[in-house]
Write a protein that holds these residues in place. Structure first.
Motif, PDB file in Angstrom:
ATOM      1  N   GLY A   1       0.856  -1.189   0.000  1.00  0.00           N
ATOM      2  CA  GLY A   1       0.000   0.000   0.000  1.00  0.00           C
ATOM      3  C   GLY A   1       0.889   1.234   0.000  1.00  0.00           C
ATOM      4  N   HIS A   2       0.364   2.342   0.466  1.00  0.00           N
ATOM      5  CA  HIS A   2       1.145   3.598   0.458  1.00  0.00           C
ATOM      6  C   HIS A   2       2.055   3.633   1.681  1.00  0.00           C
ATOM      7  CE1 HIS A   2      -2.074   4.442  -2.376  1.00  0.00           C
ATOM      8  NE2 HIS A   2      -1.164   5.175  -2.966  1.00  0.00           N
ATOM      9  N   ILE A   3       3.270   3.202   1.480  1.00  0.00           N
ATOM     10  CA  ILE A   3       4.200   3.102   2.601  1.00  0.00           C
ATOM     11  C   ILE A   3       5.182   4.275   2.574  1.00  0.00           C
ATOM     12  CG2 ILE A   3       3.998   0.616   2.929  1.00  0.00           C
ATOM     13  CD1 ILE A   3       6.402   0.256   1.153  1.00  0.00           C
ATOM     14  N   THR A   4       5.709   4.569   3.745  1.00  0.00           N
ATOM     15  CA  THR A   4       6.543   5.767   3.882  1.00  0.00           C
ATOM     16  C   THR A   4       7.992   5.464   3.518  1.00  0.00           C
ATOM     17  OG1 THR A   4       6.820   5.215   6.208  1.00  0.00           O
ATOM     18  CG2 THR A   4       5.082   6.797   5.661  1.00  0.00           C
ATOM     19  N   THR A   5       8.262   5.453   2.217  1.00  0.00           N
ATOM     20  CA  THR A   5       9.618   5.228   1.718  1.00  0.00           C
ATOM     21  C   THR A   5      10.192   6.554   1.199  1.00  0.00           C
ATOM     22  OG1 THR A   5       8.750   4.774  -0.475  1.00  0.00           O
ATOM     23  CG2 THR A   5       9.072   2.880   0.978  1.00  0.00           C
ATOM     24  N   PRO A   6      11.501   6.611   0.979  1.00  0.00           N
ATOM     25  CA  PRO A   6      12.078   7.814   0.364  1.00  0.00           C
ATOM     26  C   PRO A   6      11.423   8.128  -0.978  1.00  0.00           C
ATOM     27  CG  PRO A   6      13.821   6.354   1.154  1.00  0.00           C
ATOM     28  CD  PRO A   6      12.537   5.615   1.333  1.00  0.00           C
ATOM     29  N   LEU A   7      11.036   7.061  -1.727  1.00  0.00           N
ATOM     30  CA  LEU A   7      10.368   7.250  -3.022  1.00  0.00           C
ATOM     31  C   LEU A   7       9.042   7.988  -2.830  1.00  0.00           C
ATOM     32  CD1 LEU A   7      10.293   6.561  -6.105  1.00  0.00           C
ATOM     33  CD2 LEU A   7       9.120   4.456  -5.498  1.00  0.00           C
ATOM     34  N   LEU A   8       8.259   7.561  -1.829  1.00  0.00           N
ATOM     35  CA  LEU A   8       6.965   8.199  -1.584  1.00  0.00           C
ATOM     36  C   LEU A   8       7.162   9.669  -1.205  1.00  0.00           C
ATOM     37  CD1 LEU A   8       3.756   7.372  -1.085  1.00  0.00           C
ATOM     38  CD2 LEU A   8       4.410   8.009   1.218  1.00  0.00           C
ATOM     39  N   TYR A   9       8.143   9.921  -0.310  1.00  0.00           N
ATOM     40  CA  TYR A   9       8.377  11.306   0.089  1.00  0.00           C
ATOM     41  C   TYR A   9       8.810  12.142  -1.109  1.00  0.00           C
ATOM     42  CZ  TYR A   9       8.049   9.880   4.994  1.00  0.00           C
ATOM     43  OH  TYR A   9       7.604   9.405   6.196  1.00  0.00           O
ATOM     44  N   SER A  10       9.639  11.558  -1.995  1.00  0.00           N
ATOM     45  CA  SER A  10      10.114  12.357  -3.129  1.00  0.00           C
ATOM     46  C   SER A  10       8.997  12.572  -4.157  1.00  0.00           C
ATOM     47  CB  SER A  10      11.352  11.723  -3.770  1.00  0.00           C
ATOM     48  OG  SER A  10      10.985  10.613  -4.544  1.00  0.00           O
ATOM     49  N   VAL A  11       8.122  11.576  -4.341  1.00  0.00           N
ATOM     50  CA  VAL A  11       7.018  11.726  -5.309  1.00  0.00           C
ATOM     51  C   VAL A  11       5.995  12.748  -4.807  1.00  0.00           C
ATOM     52  CG1 VAL A  11       5.008  10.521  -6.301  1.00  0.00           C
ATOM     53  CG2 VAL A  11       7.250   9.456  -6.390  1.00  0.00           C
ATOM     54  N   THR A  12       5.716  12.715  -3.496  1.00  0.00           N
ATOM     55  CA  THR A  12       4.676  13.605  -2.967  1.00  0.00           C
ATOM     56  C   THR A  12       5.237  14.966  -2.561  1.00  0.00           C
ATOM     57  OG1 THR A  12       5.033  12.675  -0.766  1.00  0.00           O
ATOM     58  CG2 THR A  12       3.252  11.711  -2.071  1.00  0.00           C
ATOM     59  N   GLY A  13       6.555  15.041  -2.418  1.00  0.00           N
ATOM     60  CA  GLY A  13       7.183  16.310  -2.038  1.00  0.00           C
ATOM     61  C   GLY A  13       6.989  16.652  -0.568  1.00  0.00           C
ATOM     62  N   VAL A  14       6.582  15.675   0.252  1.00  0.00           N
ATOM     63  CA  VAL A  14       6.394  15.978   1.679  1.00  0.00           C
ATOM     64  C   VAL A  14       7.565  15.416   2.490  1.00  0.00           C
ATOM     65  CG1 VAL A  14       3.883  16.018   1.554  1.00  0.00           C
ATOM     66  CG2 VAL A  14       5.057  13.885   2.121  1.00  0.00           C
ATOM     67  N   THR A  15       7.643  15.798   3.744  1.00  0.00           N
ATOM     68  CA  THR A  15       8.686  15.284   4.625  1.00  0.00           C
ATOM     69  C   THR A  15       8.020  14.505   5.768  1.00  0.00           C
ATOM     70  OG1 THR A  15       8.648  17.269   5.965  1.00  0.00           O
ATOM     71  CG2 THR A  15      10.215  17.242   4.137  1.00  0.00           C
ATOM     72  N   PRO A  16       8.790  13.624   6.422  1.00  0.00           N
ATOM     73  CA  PRO A  16       8.184  12.792   7.471  1.00  0.00           C
ATOM     74  C   PRO A  16       7.634  13.603   8.632  1.00  0.00           C
ATOM     75  CG  PRO A  16      10.422  12.062   6.953  1.00  0.00           C
ATOM     76  CD  PRO A  16      10.197  13.333   6.197  1.00  0.00           C
ATOM     77  N   GLU A  17       8.157  14.821   8.815  1.00  0.00           N
ATOM     78  CA  GLU A  17       7.735  15.613   9.990  1.00  0.00           C
ATOM     79  C   GLU A  17       6.335  16.201   9.805  1.00  0.00           C
ATOM     80  OE1 GLU A  17      10.706  16.504   8.293  1.00  0.00           O
ATOM     81  OE2 GLU A  17      11.690  14.959   9.485  1.00  0.00           O
ATOM     82  N   THR A  18       5.860  16.239   8.565  1.00  0.00           N
ATOM     83  CA  THR A  18       4.573  16.914   8.338  1.00  0.00           C
ATOM     84  C   THR A  18       3.421  16.024   8.801  1.00  0.00           C
ATOM     85  OG1 THR A  18       4.386  15.981   6.153  1.00  0.00           O
ATOM     86  CG2 THR A  18       5.424  18.150   6.313  1.00  0.00           C
ATOM     87  N   GLU A  19       2.264  16.662   8.842  1.00  0.00           N
ATOM     88  CA  GLU A  19       1.043  15.995   9.290  1.00  0.00           C
ATOM     89  C   GLU A  19       0.593  14.947   8.240  1.00  0.00           C
ATOM     90  OE1 GLU A  19      -3.522  17.410   9.060  1.00  0.00           O
ATOM     91  OE2 GLU A  19      -1.865  18.577   8.256  1.00  0.00           O
ATOM     92  N   TYR A  20       1.205  15.021   7.041  1.00  0.00           N
ATOM     93  CA  TYR A  20       0.878  14.084   5.959  1.00  0.00           C
ATOM     94  C   TYR A  20       0.966  12.630   6.426  1.00  0.00           C
ATOM     95  CZ  TYR A  20       1.498  11.538   1.536  1.00  0.00           C
ATOM     96  OH  TYR A  20       1.389  10.648   0.506  1.00  0.00           O
ATOM     97  N   ARG A  21       1.998  12.355   7.216  1.00  0.00           N
ATOM     98  CA  ARG A  21       2.227  10.993   7.686  1.00  0.00           C
ATOM     99  C   ARG A  21       1.023  10.474   8.493  1.00  0.00           C
ATOM    100  NH1 ARG A  21       5.415   8.464  11.235  1.00  0.00           N
ATOM    101  NH2 ARG A  21       6.533   6.749  10.282  1.00  0.00           N
ATOM    102  N   GLN A  22       0.533  11.334   9.391  1.00  0.00           N
ATOM    103  CA  GLN A  22      -0.632  10.952  10.207  1.00  0.00           C
ATOM    104  C   GLN A  22      -1.867  10.778   9.326  1.00  0.00           C
ATOM    105  OE1 GLN A  22       1.372  13.730  11.518  1.00  0.00           O
ATOM    106  NE2 GLN A  22       2.451  12.077  12.542  1.00  0.00           N
ATOM    107  N   ARG A  23      -2.028  11.694   8.369  1.00  0.00           N
ATOM    108  CA  ARG A  23      -3.203  11.592   7.483  1.00  0.00           C
ATOM    109  C   ARG A  23      -3.137  10.319   6.655  1.00  0.00           C
ATOM    110  NH1 ARG A  23      -3.781  15.720   3.643  1.00  0.00           N
ATOM    111  NH2 ARG A  23      -1.857  16.768   4.215  1.00  0.00           N
ATOM    112  N   LEU A  24      -1.916   9.997   6.210  1.00  0.00           N
ATOM    113  CA  LEU A  24      -1.715   8.773   5.423  1.00  0.00           C
ATOM    114  C   LEU A  24      -2.076   7.551   6.269  1.00  0.00           C
ATOM    115  CD1 LEU A  24      -0.571   7.762   2.676  1.00  0.00           C
ATOM    116  CD2 LEU A  24       1.645   7.556   3.799  1.00  0.00           C
ATOM    117  N   ALA A  25      -1.625   7.547   7.516  1.00  0.00           N
ATOM    118  CA  ALA A  25      -1.913   6.414   8.404  1.00  0.00           C
ATOM    119  C   ALA A  25      -3.417   6.265   8.603  1.00  0.00           C
ATOM    120  CB  ALA A  25      -1.211   6.619   9.748  1.00  0.00           C
ATOM    121  N   ALA A  26      -4.072   7.385   8.869  1.00  0.00           N
ATOM    122  CA  ALA A  26      -5.511   7.345   9.159  1.00  0.00           C
ATOM    123  C   ALA A  26      -6.305   6.844   7.950  1.00  0.00           C
ATOM    124  CB  ALA A  26      -5.990   8.736   9.561  1.00  0.00           C
TER     125      ALA A  26
END
Ligand SMILES: NC(=O)c1ccc[n+]([C@@H]2O[C@H](COP(=O)([O-])OP(=O)(O)OC[C@H]3O[C@@H](n4cnc5c(N)ncnc54)[C@H](O)[C@@H]3O)[C@@H](O)[C@H]2O)c1
Length: 279
Positions: free
Chosen positions: A195-220
């Protein structure tokens, strides 16, 4: 206490795309290589970018594992042949092939360029066809082998990645067809659909960083577990499918997705979860 042997003790594995996109997080290819090495395999790390594969080798060797690097372009048949020869020269054989290379470009059928379509299909599907073409004869000659193709849930769930979805659908089809053709040669062929896992590829494709709220939204939004998955989750699944513990498993596509494929998407939307009527 009984000491457990590594899941793939004594086996020789090739992982394609065993380096990583630079950035935070653990890539799936790198994780597959590290977990296979931790579980006792000697691993050939194949990547078009030698430096990236060397970084993976350093991690494995620091942990006491064994790995070698092969630099080549897995969209080229000659390089795939050379990759398999390199594994045989370095470690004597090939028992396991993890086909990990894949790239996603956002777009629908109208706005995706022909160049992007070709690139996505070449990297995400052709690499698996060519690596299989080179590795299967070595496995068939000794009557055993395990191939793990890294697909995606995008093969069966729309998301505005038309080329990627088509390529990953192709990965699933390639998997079952190879499982059929090579089963009697002792070769198992399975796929993992992350599924949508938090890899360097995902961060580079989406342009977000792990510190952002994106990670929590992705998890939810990800599925019933409500947690983030990462490259390690794919690595552990790949090591299992590559191991003799999976000796009677072939032709399957295993979702590694926090349950995303098991749930009606509506139920993941805020405020729309079905609750029992009040007592
Ligand atoms: N991150 C996610 O959310 C997610 C979800 C589903 C599936 N996946 C799949 O995971 C796989 C990739 O994961 P990753 O994290 O290892 O990606 P990554 O891009 O970080 O690493 C892939 C490696 O492949 C190498 N590579 C690229 N083209 C190559 C070529 N022609 N020949 C040889 N090597 C090449 C790159 O140099 C890179 O080091 C893909 O198949 C992707 O579709 C990821």
């Amino acid at each position: 206490m009984i000491e457990r042997r590594g899941r793939v003790e004594g086996k020789v594995a090739i992982v394609t795309g065993a380096g990583s996109t630079p950035g935070p997080g653990m890539a799936t290819g790198r994780a597959c290589a590290i977990v296979l090495a931790r579980e006792g395999a000697r691993v050939l790390l194949a990547d078009i970018d030698r430096e990236r594969a060397e970084s993976t080798r350093e991690i494995i060797e620091k942990e006491g594992g064994t790995a070698a690097v092969f630099a080549g372009d897995m969209t080229e048949a000659a390089d795939c042949d050379a990759m398999v020869r390199a594994a045989v020269e370095a470690f004597g054989t090939v028992d396991v092939l993890v086909n990990n290379i894949g790239v996603a470009v956002a777009g629908n059928v109208v706005d995706t360029s022909e160049a992007d379509w070709d690139r996505v299909l070449d990297l995400s599907l052709r690499t698996m066809f060519l690596a299989g073409k080179s590795a299967v004869p070595v496995m068939a000659a000794k009557g055993s082998g395990a191939i793990v193709n890294i697909g995606s849930i995008s093969a069966s769930r729309g998301g505005n990645y038309v080329g990627y979805a088509a390529a990953k659908g192709g990965v699933n089809a390639l998997t079952v067809d190879m499982a059929y053709s090579h089963g009697r040669q002792g070769i198992r062929v399975n796929a993992i659909a992350p599924g949508h896992i938090t890899t360097p590829l995902l961060y580079s494709v989406t342009g977000v960083t792990p510190e952002t709220e994106y990670r929590q939204r992705l998890a939810a939004a990800s599925g019933p577990l409500g947690t983030n998955g990462d490259g390690w989750d794919v690595g552990w699944a790949a090591a299992f499918l590559a191991s003799d513990e999976a000796r009677w498993i072939t032709g399957v596509v295993l979702p590694v997705d926090g349950g995303a494929m098991s749930v009606t998407p509506l139920m993941m939307a805020p405020g729309l979860r079905a609750e029992p009527p009040p007592a």
